[in-house]
Scaffold this motif. Structure first.
Motif, mmCIF file in Angstrom:
data_model
loop_
_atom_site.group_PDB
_atom_site.id
_atom_site.type_symbol
_atom_site.label_atom_id
_atom_site.label_comp_id
_atom_site.label_asym_id
_atom_site.label_seq_id
_atom_site.Cartn_x
_atom_site.Cartn_y
_atom_site.Cartn_z
ATOM 1 N N GLU A 110 -11.535 33.030 -35.550
ATOM 2 C CA GLU A 110 -10.986 33.288 -36.883
ATOM 3 C C GLU A 110 -10.703 31.973 -37.610
ATOM 4 O O GLU A 110 -11.019 31.822 -38.796
ATOM 5 N N THR A 111 -10.113 31.013 -36.892
ATOM 6 C CA THR A 111 -9.843 29.707 -37.489
ATOM 7 C C THR A 111 -11.147 29.011 -37.872
ATOM 8 O O THR A 111 -11.249 28.396 -38.938
ATOM 9 N N ALA A 112 -12.154 29.117 -37.002
ATOM 10 C CA ALA A 112 -13.453 28.503 -37.279
ATOM 11 C C ALA A 112 -14.070 29.082 -38.552
ATOM 12 O O ALA A 112 -14.616 28.340 -39.385
ATOM 13 N N ASP A 113 -13.991 30.398 -38.719
ATOM 14 C CA ASP A 113 -14.546 31.046 -39.914
ATOM 15 C C ASP A 113 -13.838 30.568 -41.178
ATOM 16 O O ASP A 113 -14.475 30.288 -42.202
ATOM 17 N N LYS A 114 -12.522 30.467 -41.107
ATOM 18 C CA LYS A 114 -11.757 30.058 -42.284
ATOM 19 C C LYS A 114 -11.993 28.580 -42.605
ATOM 20 O O LYS A 114 -12.103 28.192 -43.773
ATOM 21 N N GLY A 115 -12.071 27.747 -41.564
ATOM 22 C CA GLY A 115 -12.356 26.341 -41.792
ATOM 23 C C GLY A 115 -13.726 26.133 -42.384
ATOM 24 O O GLY A 115 -13.918 25.316 -43.300
ATOM 25 N N GLU A 116 -14.713 26.888 -41.890
ATOM 26 C CA GLU A 116 -16.071 26.790 -42.417
ATOM 27 C C GLU A 116 -16.128 27.218 -43.883
ATOM 28 O O GLU A 116 -16.829 26.604 -44.697
ATOM 29 N N GLU A 117 -15.373 28.248 -44.229
ATOM 30 C CA GLU A 117 -15.357 28.704 -45.621
ATOM 31 C C GLU A 117 -14.781 27.632 -46.541
ATOM 32 O O GLU A 117 -15.287 27.422 -47.658
ATOM 33 N N ILE A 118 -13.746 26.926 -46.088
ATOM 34 C CA ILE A 118 -13.162 25.869 -46.898
ATOM 35 C C ILE A 118 -14.161 24.725 -47.091
ATOM 36 O O ILE A 118 -14.263 24.149 -48.179
ATOM 37 N N ILE A 119 -14.915 24.403 -46.047
ATOM 38 C CA ILE A 119 -15.937 23.359 -46.169
ATOM 39 C C ILE A 119 -16.974 23.755 -47.221
ATOM 40 O O ILE A 119 -17.383 22.941 -48.055
#
Length: 251
Positions: free
Chosen positions: A132-141
């Protein structure tokens, strides 16, 4: 008594060598503790992501970073913050890396800072264990305006990412810069794995966050015991810069 006698020299060494930075690091911890008493009991990845996503100007990297800072002013956050971020900027600019490995992507703050300073051929591998954190971090990038050819998110434990790293590196000679900002207890095992698999390029720069934590002691002891292999550069509030001296026969 014996524990006191053994520990006192180490305390003196750390205090003399890193006194000002240790004080700043303690002040940072105090400020985080104050935030925790103001109605923000835990670091929330969801809230961090939602705030940045909703309040930044999409496609403008500076706006994304400024929104992270705005959130961190009043909420506990996993991002390294503006002062360490500027230190990170300086290290990245000086190293001019082609391949960067980030262990501990969190919400993407450091990823964005790194990506905006990479050259056209530069690429970032961002490792985050929690899906979940990976998905959210990727979206911010992506919100910051970067595209997938410029970065790759590896959603797995750091040990697994390191073991499979060569398959993602293509014809690159090795990693030029590594940011460690994940589980401090994994710092030494992950460094040993990186050494063993031979993915560190000569002169590879390592940025290691949280070196004042007790859990970082085995990592520091490993570095200090191998002065021909690692050169300690600078340090800011627990964020230490090291260089891997691959040219040494000992390494």
């Amino acid at each position: 008594m014996s524990l006191l006698v053994v520990s006192l020299p180490m305390v003196v060494i750390v205090t003399v060598r890193y006194g000002a930075d240790l004080l700043a690091f303690c002040r940072q911890l105090f400020n985080q503790a104050v935030k925790l008493t103001r109605g923000h009991p835990t670091v929330s990845i969801d809230k961090t992501h939602a705030f940045v996503f909703s309040n930044c100007t999409h496609g403008q990297v500076d706006s994304v970073l400024e929104t992270f800072h705005l959130y961190s002013d009043s909420h506990p956050s996993l991002c390294i913050g503006q002062e360490k971020g500027e230190f990170l900027d300086e290290v990245v600019s000086n190293a001019a890396p082609r391949l960067v490995l980030e262990l501990g992507m969190h919400c993407g703050y450091s990823s964005v800072r790194i990506l905006r300073l990479l050259g056209p051929a530069g690429r970032l591998f961002a490792v985050e264990q929690d899906p979940e954190t990976a998905d959210k971090g990727e979206e911010i990038i992506l919100v910051a305006g970067f595209k997938h050819p410029q970065f790759q998110v590896l959603t797995c434990p750091s040990a697994e990412a390191i073991a499979g790293l060569q398959a993602h590196m293509g014809d690159a000679q090795g990693l030029d810069l590594i940011l460690m900002d994940h589980d401090v207890e994994q710092y030494l095992p992950d460094l040993l794995a990186l050494e063993k698999c031979g993915v560190l390029s000569p002169g590879c720069v390592l940025l290691v966050n949280g070196i004042f934590c007790t859990e970082a002691r085995p990592f520091l002891e490993h570095i200090q015991a191998r002065p021909l292999c690692y050169t300690q550069r600078r340090q800011l509030q627990g964020l230490m810069e090291l260089t891997w001296n691959r040219a040494s026969d000992v390494c």
